[in-house]
Motif scaffolding. Sequence first.
Motif, mmCIF file in Angstrom:
data_model
loop_
_atom_site.group_PDB
_atom_site.id
_atom_site.type_symbol
_atom_site.label_atom_id
_atom_site.label_comp_id
_atom_site.label_asym_id
_atom_site.label_seq_id
_atom_site.Cartn_x
_atom_site.Cartn_y
_atom_site.Cartn_z
ATOM 1 N N VAL A 197 0.836 -1.202 0.000
ATOM 2 C CA VAL A 197 0.000 0.000 0.000
ATOM 3 C C VAL A 197 0.871 1.251 0.000
ATOM 4 C CG1 VAL A 197 -1.723 1.324 1.294
ATOM 5 C CG2 VAL A 197 -1.940 -1.163 1.118
ATOM 6 N N VAL A 198 1.885 1.283 0.840
ATOM 7 C CA VAL A 198 2.777 2.443 0.894
ATOM 8 C C VAL A 198 3.464 2.644 -0.457
ATOM 9 C CG1 VAL A 198 4.844 3.405 1.962
ATOM 10 C CG2 VAL A 198 3.123 2.266 3.383
ATOM 11 N N GLU A 199 3.958 1.566 -1.044
ATOM 12 C CA GLU A 199 4.620 1.677 -2.342
ATOM 13 C C GLU A 199 3.679 2.233 -3.399
ATOM 14 O OE1 GLU A 199 5.986 -2.303 -2.944
ATOM 15 O OE2 GLU A 199 7.919 -1.948 -1.963
ATOM 16 N N ASP A 200 2.432 1.752 -3.410
ATOM 17 C CA ASP A 200 1.476 2.209 -4.403
ATOM 18 C C ASP A 200 1.124 3.679 -4.185
ATOM 19 O OD1 ASP A 200 -0.586 1.020 -6.568
ATOM 20 O OD2 ASP A 200 -1.590 2.555 -5.373
ATOM 21 N N ALA A 201 0.870 4.047 -2.948
ATOM 22 C CA ALA A 201 0.503 5.431 -2.651
ATOM 23 C C ALA A 201 1.626 6.389 -3.031
ATOM 24 C CB ALA A 201 0.152 5.568 -1.172
ATOM 25 N N LEU A 202 2.850 6.028 -2.717
ATOM 26 C CA LEU A 202 3.980 6.888 -3.077
ATOM 27 C C LEU A 202 4.114 7.007 -4.588
ATOM 28 C CD1 LEU A 202 6.666 5.703 -0.486
ATOM 29 C CD2 LEU A 202 5.367 7.848 -0.452
ATOM 30 N N SER A 203 3.897 5.908 -5.300
ATOM 31 C CA SER A 203 4.015 5.947 -6.759
ATOM 32 C C SER A 203 2.960 6.837 -7.380
ATOM 33 C CB SER A 203 3.901 4.530 -7.337
ATOM 34 O OG SER A 203 2.562 4.061 -7.309
ATOM 35 N N ARG A 204 1.870 7.059 -6.658
ATOM 36 C CA ARG A 204 0.784 7.910 -7.147
ATOM 37 C C ARG A 204 0.932 9.351 -6.681
ATOM 38 N NH1 ARG A 204 -3.002 5.943 -10.739
ATOM 39 N NH2 ARG A 204 -4.692 6.929 -9.587
ATOM 40 N N GLY A 205 2.026 9.643 -5.991
ATOM 41 C CA GLY A 205 2.298 11.009 -5.583
ATOM 42 C C GLY A 205 1.641 11.447 -4.296
ATOM 43 N N HIS A 206 1.159 10.513 -3.495
ATOM 44 C CA HIS A 206 0.504 10.863 -2.238
ATOM 45 C C HIS A 206 1.535 11.037 -1.116
ATOM 46 C CE1 HIS A 206 -3.336 10.216 -4.095
ATOM 47 N NE2 HIS A 206 -3.049 8.952 -4.383
ATOM 48 N N ASP A 207 1.161 11.805 -0.099
ATOM 49 C CA ASP A 207 1.986 11.980 1.092
ATOM 50 C C ASP A 207 1.593 10.909 2.101
ATOM 51 O OD1 ASP A 207 3.264 14.265 0.085
ATOM 52 O OD2 ASP A 207 1.649 15.561 0.783
ATOM 53 N N VAL A 208 2.557 10.083 2.495
ATOM 54 C CA VAL A 208 2.279 8.959 3.383
ATOM 55 C C VAL A 208 2.999 9.149 4.706
ATOM 56 C CG1 VAL A 208 2.438 6.453 3.673
ATOM 57 C CG2 VAL A 208 2.010 7.428 1.395
ATOM 58 N N THR A 209 2.313 8.807 5.786
ATOM 59 C CA THR A 209 2.902 8.736 7.118
ATOM 60 C C THR A 209 2.676 7.324 7.649
ATOM 61 O OG1 THR A 209 2.448 11.069 7.570
ATOM 62 C CG2 THR A 209 2.884 9.657 9.471
ATOM 63 N N ILE A 210 3.705 6.723 8.236
ATOM 64 C CA ILE A 210 3.594 5.373 8.777
ATOM 65 C C ILE A 210 3.549 5.428 10.300
ATOM 66 C CG2 ILE A 210 4.775 3.147 9.058
ATOM 67 C CD1 ILE A 210 5.964 3.539 6.282
ATOM 68 N N PHE A 211 2.566 4.745 10.880
ATOM 69 C CA PHE A 211 2.498 4.545 12.329
ATOM 70 C C PHE A 211 2.775 3.072 12.603
ATOM 71 C CE2 PHE A 211 0.090 3.104 16.034
ATOM 72 C CZ PHE A 211 0.508 4.000 17.008
ATOM 73 N N SER A 212 3.846 2.786 13.349
ATOM 74 C CA SER A 212 4.203 1.401 13.638
ATOM 75 C C SER A 212 5.065 1.345 14.893
ATOM 76 C CB SER A 212 4.958 0.772 12.458
ATOM 77 O OG SER A 212 6.240 1.361 12.329
ATOM 78 N N ARG A 213 5.416 0.137 15.289
ATOM 79 C CA ARG A 213 6.266 -0.027 16.462
ATOM 80 C C ARG A 213 7.717 0.332 16.178
ATOM 81 N NH1 ARG A 213 4.958 -6.095 18.115
ATOM 82 N NH2 ARG A 213 5.263 -6.257 15.852
ATOM 83 N N GLY A 214 8.080 0.399 14.906
ATOM 84 C CA GLY A 214 9.444 0.754 14.546
ATOM 85 C C GLY A 214 10.449 -0.349 14.771
ATOM 86 N N ARG A 215 9.994 -1.583 14.842
ATOM 87 C CA ARG A 215 10.893 -2.704 15.129
ATOM 88 C C ARG A 215 11.382 -3.429 13.884
ATOM 89 N NH1 ARG A 215 7.381 -5.467 20.068
ATOM 90 N NH2 ARG A 215 7.380 -3.652 21.459
ATOM 91 N N SER A 216 10.762 -3.160 12.746
ATOM 92 C CA SER A 216 11.179 -3.838 11.526
ATOM 93 C C SER A 216 11.062 -2.876 10.353
ATOM 94 C CB SER A 216 10.299 -5.077 11.267
ATOM 95 O OG SER A 216 8.947 -4.695 11.088
ATOM 96 N N GLY A 217 11.767 -3.211 9.289
ATOM 97 C CA GLY A 217 11.684 -2.408 8.083
ATOM 98 C C GLY A 217 12.200 -0.999 8.225
ATOM 99 N N ALA A 218 13.168 -0.789 9.109
ATOM 100 C CA ALA A 218 13.665 0.566 9.355
ATOM 101 C C ALA A 218 14.285 1.199 8.114
ATOM 102 C CB ALA A 218 14.678 0.548 10.496
ATOM 103 N N ALA A 219 14.825 0.367 7.225
ATOM 104 C CA ALA A 219 15.478 0.899 6.031
ATOM 105 C C ALA A 219 14.499 1.187 4.901
ATOM 106 C CB ALA A 219 16.546 -0.078 5.547
ATOM 107 N N LEU A 220 13.253 0.746 5.050
ATOM 108 C CA LEU A 220 12.261 0.971 4.010
ATOM 109 C C LEU A 220 11.738 2.401 4.048
ATOM 110 C CD1 LEU A 220 10.117 -2.283 4.307
ATOM 111 C CD2 LEU A 220 11.769 -1.735 2.511
ATOM 112 N N PHE A 221 11.467 2.935 2.895
ATOM 113 C CA PHE A 221 10.822 4.238 2.749
ATOM 114 C C PHE A 221 11.495 5.329 3.591
ATOM 115 C CE2 PHE A 221 7.365 0.907 2.798
ATOM 116 C CZ PHE A 221 7.309 0.753 1.414
ATOM 117 N N PRO A 222 12.771 5.598 3.373
ATOM 118 C CA PRO A 222 13.449 6.612 4.183
ATOM 119 C C PRO A 222 12.862 8.006 4.025
ATOM 120 C CG PRO A 222 14.782 5.972 2.285
ATOM 121 C CD PRO A 222 13.653 4.996 2.358
#
Length: 320
Positions: A16-41
């Motif tokens: 979902v994040v990848e698709d939204a970014l490809s469409r030019g949307h502004d995305v904010t992620i809410f998570s525990r921050g325990r995984s995928g730290a290198a994704l979507f810098p």
Amino acid sequence: MRILMLGGTGFVGRAVVEDALSRGHDVTIFSRGRSGAALFPQVPRLVGDRETDDYSALAAGSWDAVVDSSGYVPRHVNNAMDALGDRVGRYVFVSSHAVYERSGVGPGSTEDTPRRTPVRDTEELFEETYGPLKVACEDDVQARFGERASIVRLGKVAGPHDPQNGLTYYVRRAAAGGRLALPGRPEQPVQLIDSRDAARLMVRLIEDGRGGAFNAVGPAETLTMADVIQLCARAAGTEVEIVPVPEQDAQGSFFPLIRDPEDWHRMQRDPARAVAAGMPQTPFATTVADVLAWDRERGLPPLPFGFTAEEEAKALAEAG
């Protein structure tokens, strides 16, 4: 548009994040921050924990929509809605076909199929509670957001980055070629939605301001288990002989096998409403090829699923 992702570094959320970014949307992620730290810098991250009801990071900010891919029990959903208040326009809730009644349903069932009785007195997730807990979550989102609620009921999901390793097992095993043990019936129907198609649907629902419930299933072509395995072999350039073997225990479970033919309707749902709302249906051969490439790129780690080599050899020897 401004989109808040509850979750977002796992499988479907990542898509979902990848698709939204490809469409030019502004995305904010809410998570525990325990995984995928290198994704979507480039994406802002808010850290919290739904299990401990820590939503303090959501105390400020507003969004056109939220996509909830990590809500499994009513507490998760209601506390998120309370934290967001009126600062979010649309609530897209990622649900499951497990919400539907198991009996009295035939092939081609739609979103109007009766759902199971909601459960609210437990937060233990297992076969008998997962669907009813999702029903309760759906009800709460719809009660709070009304026409601004979009419910996406996922079927079995496949694609790169699949943590369940369901399709991955068959892709990898078919790539090895030869006699392949199948503890099920080759003619069983199969529906597998590509994670990227599900993501495209969710973002389209936000873009179009479309509410309601949608069956996210695919692909467009009709598949059986035999078709799935042969397409996996074709993608790898190998040949396989499918050998049906008796049901038996192996490590994990043999997703997406359904033992009882009376339950095969669960792999024959109607996606027409989702397709009309903009959900693509990636050809299954493409999904398989992408899973094969991803699995090889990550180095073919051990899979906690399916037959071990020893188990399969034993099953094939017993099958003759």
